[in-house]
Design a protein around this motif. Sequence first.
Motif, PDB file in Angstrom:
ATOM      1  N   VAL A 199      79.222  34.630  77.878  1.00 20.59           N
ATOM      2  CA  VAL A 199      78.539  35.887  78.211  1.00 20.59           C
ATOM      3  C   VAL A 199      77.111  35.604  78.659  1.00 20.59           C
ATOM      4  CG1 VAL A 199      77.873  38.173  77.379  1.00 20.59           C
ATOM      5  CG2 VAL A 199      80.055  37.184  76.665  1.00 20.59           C
ATOM      6  N   ASP A 200      76.482  34.571  78.117  1.00 17.19           N
ATOM      7  CA  ASP A 200      75.175  34.159  78.646  1.00 17.19           C
ATOM      8  C   ASP A 200      75.281  33.794  80.124  1.00 17.19           C
ATOM      9  OD1 ASP A 200      73.866  34.566  76.246  1.00 17.19           O
ATOM     10  OD2 ASP A 200      73.712  32.434  75.728  1.00 17.19           O
ATOM     11  N   GLU A 201      76.343  33.072  80.494  1.00 13.52           N
ATOM     12  CA  GLU A 201      76.552  32.700  81.894  1.00 13.52           C
ATOM     13  C   GLU A 201      76.752  33.940  82.758  1.00 13.52           C
ATOM     14  OE1 GLU A 201      77.334  30.997  85.559  1.00 13.52           O
ATOM     15  OE2 GLU A 201      76.420  30.041  83.814  1.00 13.52           O
ATOM     16  N   ILE A 202      77.443  34.926  82.225  1.00 13.58           N
ATOM     17  CA  ILE A 202      77.665  36.156  82.979  1.00 13.58           C
ATOM     18  C   ILE A 202      76.345  36.902  83.177  1.00 13.58           C
ATOM     19  CG2 ILE A 202      78.746  38.445  82.863  1.00 13.58           C
ATOM     20  CD1 ILE A 202      81.135  37.042  81.461  1.00 13.58           C
ATOM     21  N   GLU A 203      75.533  36.948  82.138  1.00 17.58           N
ATOM     22  CA  GLU A 203      74.261  37.666  82.223  1.00 17.58           C
ATOM     23  C   GLU A 203      73.223  36.915  83.060  1.00 17.58           C
ATOM     24  OE1 GLU A 203      74.361  40.156  78.000  1.00 17.58           O
ATOM     25  OE2 GLU A 203      73.090  38.366  78.181  1.00 17.58           O
ATOM     26  N   ARG A 204      73.261  35.586  82.973  1.00 13.12           N
ATOM     27  CA  ARG A 204      72.283  34.771  83.705  1.00 13.12           C
ATOM     28  C   ARG A 204      73.038  33.662  84.437  1.00 13.12           C
ATOM     29  NH1 ARG A 204      70.430  35.567  78.656  1.00 13.12           N
ATOM     30  NH2 ARG A 204      70.998  33.465  77.981  1.00 13.12           N
ATOM     31  N   PRO A 205      73.646  33.986  85.573  1.00 18.06           N
ATOM     32  CA  PRO A 205      74.491  33.017  86.275  1.00 18.06           C
ATOM     33  C   PRO A 205      73.754  31.729  86.617  1.00 18.06           C
ATOM     34  CG  PRO A 205      74.784  35.217  87.184  1.00 18.06           C
ATOM     35  CD  PRO A 205      73.604  35.286  86.265  1.00 18.06           C
ATOM     36  N   ALA A 206      74.334  30.621  86.189  1.00 20.42           N
ATOM     37  CA  ALA A 206      73.735  29.307  86.461  1.00 20.42           C
ATOM     38  C   ALA A 206      74.747  28.321  87.025  1.00 20.42           C
ATOM     39  CB  ALA A 206      73.115  28.730  85.180  1.00 20.42           C
ATOM     40  N   HIS A 207      76.024  28.661  86.947  1.00 24.04           N
ATOM     41  CA  HIS A 207      77.071  27.737  87.390  1.00 24.04           C
ATOM     42  C   HIS A 207      77.928  28.425  88.448  1.00 24.04           C
ATOM     43  CE1 HIS A 207      75.888  26.381  83.342  1.00 24.04           C
ATOM     44  NE2 HIS A 207      76.107  25.168  83.828  1.00 24.04           N
ATOM     45  N   HIS A 208      77.388  28.448  89.668  1.00 23.26           N
ATOM     46  CA  HIS A 208      78.124  29.027  90.784  1.00 23.26           C
ATOM     47  C   HIS A 208      79.037  27.957  91.376  1.00 23.26           C
ATOM     48  CE1 HIS A 208      75.851  32.796  90.877  1.00 23.26           C
ATOM     49  NE2 HIS A 208      74.771  32.067  90.645  1.00 23.26           N
ATOM     50  N   ARG A 209      80.326  28.263  91.420  1.00 20.91           N
ATOM     51  CA  ARG A 209      81.324  27.332  91.935  1.00 20.91           C
ATOM     52  C   ARG A 209      81.216  25.993  91.199  1.00 20.91           C
ATOM     53  NH1 ARG A 209      84.167  28.415  96.137  1.00 20.91           N
ATOM     54  NH2 ARG A 209      84.290  26.231  96.782  1.00 20.91           N
ATOM     55  N   GLY A 210      81.148  26.081  89.873  1.00 21.62           N
ATOM     56  CA  GLY A 210      81.026  24.876  89.078  1.00 21.62           C
ATOM     57  C   GLY A 210      81.605  25.032  87.687  1.00 21.62           C
ATOM     58  N   ARG A 211      81.654  23.926  86.992  1.00 22.86           N
ATOM     59  CA  ARG A 211      82.213  23.850  85.643  1.00 22.86           C
ATOM     60  C   ARG A 211      81.106  23.558  84.632  1.00 22.86           C
ATOM     61  NH1 ARG A 211      85.989  20.087  83.329  1.00 22.86           N
ATOM     62  NH2 ARG A 211      85.334  18.475  84.802  1.00 22.86           N
ATOM     63  N   PHE A 212      81.248  24.118  83.444  1.00 22.16           N
ATOM     64  CA  PHE A 212      80.354  23.730  82.349  1.00 22.16           C
ATOM     65  C   PHE A 212      81.169  23.620  81.070  1.00 22.16           C
ATOM     66  CE2 PHE A 212      80.108  28.392  82.265  1.00 22.16           C
ATOM     67  CZ  PHE A 212      80.131  28.705  80.913  1.00 22.16           C
ATOM     68  N   THR A 213      80.601  22.922  80.113  1.00 18.22           N
ATOM     69  CA  THR A 213      81.200  22.787  78.801  1.00 18.22           C
ATOM     70  C   THR A 213      80.125  23.121  77.771  1.00 18.22           C
ATOM     71  OG1 THR A 213      82.427  21.300  77.315  1.00 18.22           O
ATOM     72  CG2 THR A 213      80.642  20.311  78.591  1.00 18.22           C
ATOM     73  N   ALA A 214      80.535  23.351  76.545  1.00 16.49           N
ATOM     74  CA  ALA A 214      79.589  23.684  75.486  1.00 16.49           C
ATOM     75  C   ALA A 214      80.141  23.191  74.152  1.00 16.49           C
ATOM     76  CB  ALA A 214      79.337  25.186  75.411  1.00 16.49           C
TER      77      ALA A 214
ATOM     78  N   ALA B 295      87.367  36.711  71.505  1.00 14.24           N
ATOM     79  CA  ALA B 295      85.958  36.459  71.183  1.00 14.24           C
ATOM     80  C   ALA B 295      85.041  36.869  72.334  1.00 14.24           C
ATOM     81  CB  ALA B 295      85.759  34.981  70.848  1.00 14.24           C
ATOM     82  N   ILE B 296      85.482  36.624  73.568  1.00 13.83           N
ATOM     83  CA  ILE B 296      84.682  37.025  74.729  1.00 13.83           C
ATOM     84  C   ILE B 296      84.563  38.546  74.784  1.00 13.83           C
ATOM     85  CG2 ILE B 296      84.525  37.001  77.251  1.00 13.83           C
ATOM     86  CD1 ILE B 296      86.169  34.336  77.102  1.00 13.83           C
ATOM     87  N   VAL B 297      85.680  39.234  74.569  1.00 12.52           N
ATOM     88  CA  VAL B 297      85.667  40.703  74.556  1.00 12.52           C
ATOM     89  C   VAL B 297      84.694  41.215  73.505  1.00 12.52           C
ATOM     90  CG1 VAL B 297      87.047  42.734  73.968  1.00 12.52           C
ATOM     91  CG2 VAL B 297      87.979  41.006  75.519  1.00 12.52           C
ATOM     92  N   ALA B 298      84.776  40.681  72.293  1.00 12.50           N
ATOM     93  CA  ALA B 298      83.928  41.147  71.202  1.00 12.50           C
ATOM     94  C   ALA B 298      82.456  40.908  71.488  1.00 12.50           C
ATOM     95  CB  ALA B 298      84.345  40.456  69.898  1.00 12.50           C
ATOM     96  N   GLU B 299      82.130  39.727  72.038  1.00 12.33           N
ATOM     97  CA  GLU B 299      80.733  39.407  72.318  1.00 12.33           C
ATOM     98  C   GLU B 299      80.192  40.279  73.452  1.00 12.33           C
ATOM     99  OE1 GLU B 299      76.970  37.570  72.182  1.00 12.33           O
ATOM    100  OE2 GLU B 299      78.613  37.663  70.726  1.00 12.33           O
ATOM    101  N   ALA B 300      81.008  40.494  74.474  1.00 13.09           N
ATOM    102  CA  ALA B 300      80.550  41.280  75.615  1.00 13.09           C
ATOM    103  C   ALA B 300      80.300  42.730  75.238  1.00 13.09           C
ATOM    104  CB  ALA B 300      81.569  41.189  76.750  1.00 13.09           C
TER     105      ALA B 300
END
Length: 218
Positions: free
Chosen positions: A199-214, A16-21
């Motif tokens: 992919v949003d995180e990759i395009e607009r980095p907001a979690h440097h050296r951190g964890r997120f969930t969704a 899914a990540i490959v397809a979205e990217a």
Amino acid sequence: MAHITVLGGTGYAGGAIVAEAVRRGHQVTSVSRNAPAEEIEGVDHVIGSVLDPAVLDRVVPGSDVVVSALSPRGDMAGELEGVLRELARRVDGTSTRVGHVGGASSLHVEPGGPTLWDVTVDTLPDEVKPEILTGMRILDDLRETPESVDWFFVSPPEVFGAWAPVPANGRYRLGGDVLLRDEEGESTISAADLAVAIVDEIERPAHHRGRFTAIREA
């Protein structure tokens, strides 16, 4: 445009990540042990094991982000922690970020409360515990890396996998270290929508050296 390399790029989350990217126009490299059933146009499919240093030599240099969507199963059982440590070593001091799609068990069930692992460990089947513990160890290892390693760790919701399909709607709600639930008490998301968040995180980095969930946003 970023150069995104996905380890485990033919799996449930990785595919899914490959397809979205690639849909967004990024340069995408997918690494998998077996050839995909159907190749995606515009994706560089690299066939090989990440346990082979030559494969990492080929795909890590030049990548803006290397995302691990690997599962610690089969020949990867007991090996995945080492793979992430090696990735961290390789990108240390460079601009390349490392991401890992782990598990939900290290999330807290409430702020300051116990983790999901703490409240479910006694009811979990023994055969799934090693996989869960691997994800928790990887998160601990990443937190111990030098500040010169830029990483992010993604915890899917409590219910996530090909065995629990969820309709995709392109919307999600982000959280940090606490398990998220919707108004009905559900904690789930589709692979496609989690890929959007990643992919949003990759395009607009907001979690440097951190964890997120969704989780899925209705």
